[in-house]
Design a protein around this motif. Structure first.
Motif, mmCIF file in Angstrom:
data_model
loop_
_atom_site.group_PDB
_atom_site.id
_atom_site.type_symbol
_atom_site.label_atom_id
_atom_site.label_comp_id
_atom_site.label_asym_id
_atom_site.label_seq_id
_atom_site.Cartn_x
_atom_site.Cartn_y
_atom_site.Cartn_z
ATOM 1 N N MET A 75 23.257 34.022 -28.007
ATOM 2 C CA MET A 75 22.029 34.555 -28.588
ATOM 3 C C MET A 75 21.023 33.442 -28.914
ATOM 4 N N VAL A 76 21.498 32.322 -29.441
ATOM 5 C CA VAL A 76 20.607 31.238 -29.846
ATOM 6 C C VAL A 76 20.329 30.301 -28.675
ATOM 7 N N GLY A 77 21.387 29.824 -28.037
ATOM 8 C CA GLY A 77 21.230 29.046 -26.814
ATOM 9 C C GLY A 77 20.601 27.676 -26.975
ATOM 10 N N VAL A 78 20.767 27.034 -28.137
ATOM 11 C CA VAL A 78 20.247 25.684 -28.344
ATOM 12 C C VAL A 78 21.385 24.686 -28.119
ATOM 13 N N PRO A 79 21.252 23.805 -27.130
ATOM 14 C CA PRO A 79 22.330 22.841 -26.847
ATOM 15 C C PRO A 79 22.525 21.852 -27.994
ATOM 16 N N GLY A 80 23.768 21.395 -28.144
ATOM 17 C CA GLY A 80 24.069 20.337 -29.092
ATOM 18 C C GLY A 80 24.233 20.772 -30.527
ATOM 19 N N ALA A 81 24.051 22.039 -30.819
ATOM 20 C CA ALA A 81 24.181 22.533 -32.195
ATOM 21 C C ALA A 81 25.633 22.922 -32.483
ATOM 22 N N VAL A 82 25.931 23.100 -33.761
ATOM 23 C CA VAL A 82 27.208 23.648 -34.199
ATOM 24 C C VAL A 82 27.050 25.162 -34.305
ATOM 25 N N TYR A 83 28.039 25.895 -33.812
ATOM 26 C CA TYR A 83 28.006 27.361 -33.892
ATOM 27 C C TYR A 83 29.251 27.849 -34.622
ATOM 28 N N VAL A 84 29.028 28.725 -35.600
ATOM 29 C CA VAL A 84 30.123 29.286 -36.393
ATOM 30 C C VAL A 84 30.043 30.803 -36.314
ATOM 31 N N GLY A 85 31.165 31.451 -36.063
ATOM 32 C CA GLY A 85 31.193 32.903 -35.950
ATOM 33 C C GLY A 85 32.151 33.547 -36.924
ATOM 34 N N ASN A 86 32.068 34.869 -37.006
ATOM 35 C CA ASN A 86 32.936 35.664 -37.876
ATOM 36 C C ASN A 86 32.994 35.089 -39.291
ATOM 37 N N HIS A 87 31.799 34.739 -39.823
ATOM 38 C CA HIS A 87 31.645 34.299 -41.211
ATOM 39 C C HIS A 87 32.464 33.044 -41.535
ATOM 40 N N GLY A 88 32.702 32.208 -40.536
ATOM 41 C CA GLY A 88 33.390 30.946 -40.793
ATOM 42 C C GLY A 88 34.809 30.871 -40.281
ATOM 43 N N LEU A 89 35.306 31.921 -39.646
ATOM 44 C CA LEU A 89 36.690 31.941 -39.178
ATOM 45 C C LEU A 89 36.874 31.269 -37.819
ATOM 46 N N GLU A 90 35.792 31.049 -37.082
ATOM 47 C CA GLU A 90 35.862 30.379 -35.783
ATOM 48 C C GLU A 90 34.579 29.578 -35.590
ATOM 49 N N TYR A 91 34.666 28.526 -34.766
ATOM 50 C CA TYR A 91 33.488 27.671 -34.596
ATOM 51 C C TYR A 91 33.570 26.868 -33.305
ATOM 52 N N ILE A 92 32.394 26.423 -32.878
ATOM 53 C CA ILE A 92 32.267 25.547 -31.717
ATOM 54 C C ILE A 92 31.535 24.296 -32.177
ATOM 55 N N ILE A 93 32.212 23.162 -32.134
ATOM 56 C CA ILE A 93 31.641 21.868 -32.496
ATOM 57 C C ILE A 93 31.887 20.911 -31.337
ATOM 58 N N ASN A 94 30.818 20.236 -30.900
ATOM 59 C CA ASN A 94 30.899 19.338 -29.738
ATOM 60 C C ASN A 94 31.450 20.051 -28.505
ATOM 61 N N GLY A 95 31.102 21.334 -28.382
ATOM 62 C CA GLY A 95 31.516 22.114 -27.227
ATOM 63 C C GLY A 95 32.939 22.615 -27.269
ATOM 64 N N ASN A 96 33.683 22.302 -28.327
ATOM 65 C CA ASN A 96 35.092 22.691 -28.436
ATOM 66 C C ASN A 96 35.248 23.893 -29.369
ATOM 67 N N TYR A 97 35.952 24.917 -28.866
ATOM 68 C CA TYR A 97 36.176 26.134 -29.652
ATOM 69 C C TYR A 97 37.429 25.969 -30.505
ATOM 70 N N GLN A 98 37.331 26.380 -31.777
ATOM 71 C CA GLN A 98 38.491 26.398 -32.660
ATOM 72 C C GLN A 98 38.410 27.612 -33.576
ATOM 73 N N ARG A 99 39.568 28.080 -34.009
ATOM 74 C CA ARG A 99 39.597 29.075 -35.072
ATOM 75 C C ARG A 99 40.816 28.819 -35.936
ATOM 76 N N PHE A 100 40.748 29.263 -37.177
ATOM 77 C CA PHE A 100 41.835 29.013 -38.103
ATOM 78 C C PHE A 100 43.052 29.856 -37.700
ATOM 79 N N SER A 101 44.183 29.184 -37.574
ATOM 80 C CA SER A 101 45.377 29.832 -37.012
ATOM 81 C C SER A 101 45.860 31.001 -37.868
ATOM 82 N N GLU A 102 45.559 30.969 -39.160
ATOM 83 C CA GLU A 102 46.040 32.029 -40.049
ATOM 84 C C GLU A 102 45.485 33.401 -39.698
ATOM 85 N N VAL A 103 44.382 33.455 -38.938
ATOM 86 C CA VAL A 103 43.787 34.759 -38.637
ATOM 87 C C VAL A 103 44.646 35.574 -37.681
#
Length: 264
Positions: A75-103
């Protein structure tokens, strides 16, 4: 009630030091107009151009959303930014996707609860949105939104699985979440503690943004940061959210105006 942002710009000129400032913003209702359905919301070209300029000048530009993180990125499409989804439960930083394993253990339970609720709710204008981790039930398009909200909550109470979940509220929606401590405030703290910045702006418009407002104010006393929590005002915002911000603006056009001021 917070103060009107544009009455205090002279005191906020330190924010123009992009090397030492983080800009963190919600998406829907903050940089994108609220739409009847999630699919209809867009970040327009004018806003996106300014966001790209911010990304090139500021050390940190981050977008935090209740949407799935890949949807926020699209939706935003700005390169180089940090993206966080689901109110902080998952995120993309430096192009790498992560989410907290407890979910992981809660995802089947959330889906089961949402499907049972869908069978109980016989109202065509209620929209069920599967966000991968969380599940949103939107009632914005209902004839009587408040009555629909009460029906949703009443039916949820009749589903045993809902007792083990976090039931949250947003702008014309009810949300099923894992019952974890991760939220927008937690991820904002993580972003700022991992960054070499001395000040931060957070812009938001909804109930879940209050967690971020409170957290960046805590960081002021803990780390000596100069932080600026800004509420994008709407008639749908409850008083407790208003009281958690320091400044407010009237709508997305004023968010754009503020961003342009930062770039001067």
């Amino acid at each position: 009630m917070p103060d009107y942002l544009f009455d205090f710009l002279d005191e906020l000129k330190f924010l123009r030091n992009g090397r030492k400032t983080a800009i963190i913003t919600d998406i829907d209702g903050t940089i994108s107009e609220i739409a009847p359905t999630p699919e209809e919301a867009v970040v327009d070209d004018e806003m996106r151009d300014v966001l790209r300029d911010l990304a090139s000048r500021y050390r940190v530009l981050a977008f935090i959303s209740g949407r799935p993180v890949r949807e926020a990125l699209r939706m935003v499409g700005v390169p180089g930014a940090v993206y966080v989804g689901n109110h902080g439960l998952e995120y993309i930083i430096n192009g790498n996707y992560q989410r907290f394993s407890e979910v992981e253990e809660y995802i089947p339970l959330i889906k089961k609860c949402a499907l049972e609720l869908r069978d109980k709710i016989d109202e065509e204008n209620v929209i069920f949105e599967d966000k991968g981790i969380c599940y949103s039930i939107h009632y914005r398009q209902c004839t009587d939104p408040e009555l629909s909200r009460k029906r949703i909550l009443k039916n949820l109470q009749e589903i045993p699985e809902s007792k083990g979940l976090k039931v949250d509220h947003g702008r014309m929606l009810v949300e099923l979440k894992p019952p974890l401590h991760y939220n927008k405030g937690f991820i904002v703290r993580k972003i700022l503690e991992d960054s070499d910045v001395s000040s931060a702006v957070y812009l938001g418009d909804d109930i879940t943004d209050a967690d971020a407002f409170r957290e960046i104010r805590k960081l002021e006393s803990e780390r000596g940061m100069k932080n600026v929590p800004i509420l994008v005002l709407s008639k749908e915002i409850p008083p407790e959210v208003k009281n958690s911000a320091r400044f407010f603006v009237y709508g997305i056009s004023e968010v754009l105006r503020f961003f342009r001021w930062l770039l001067k």
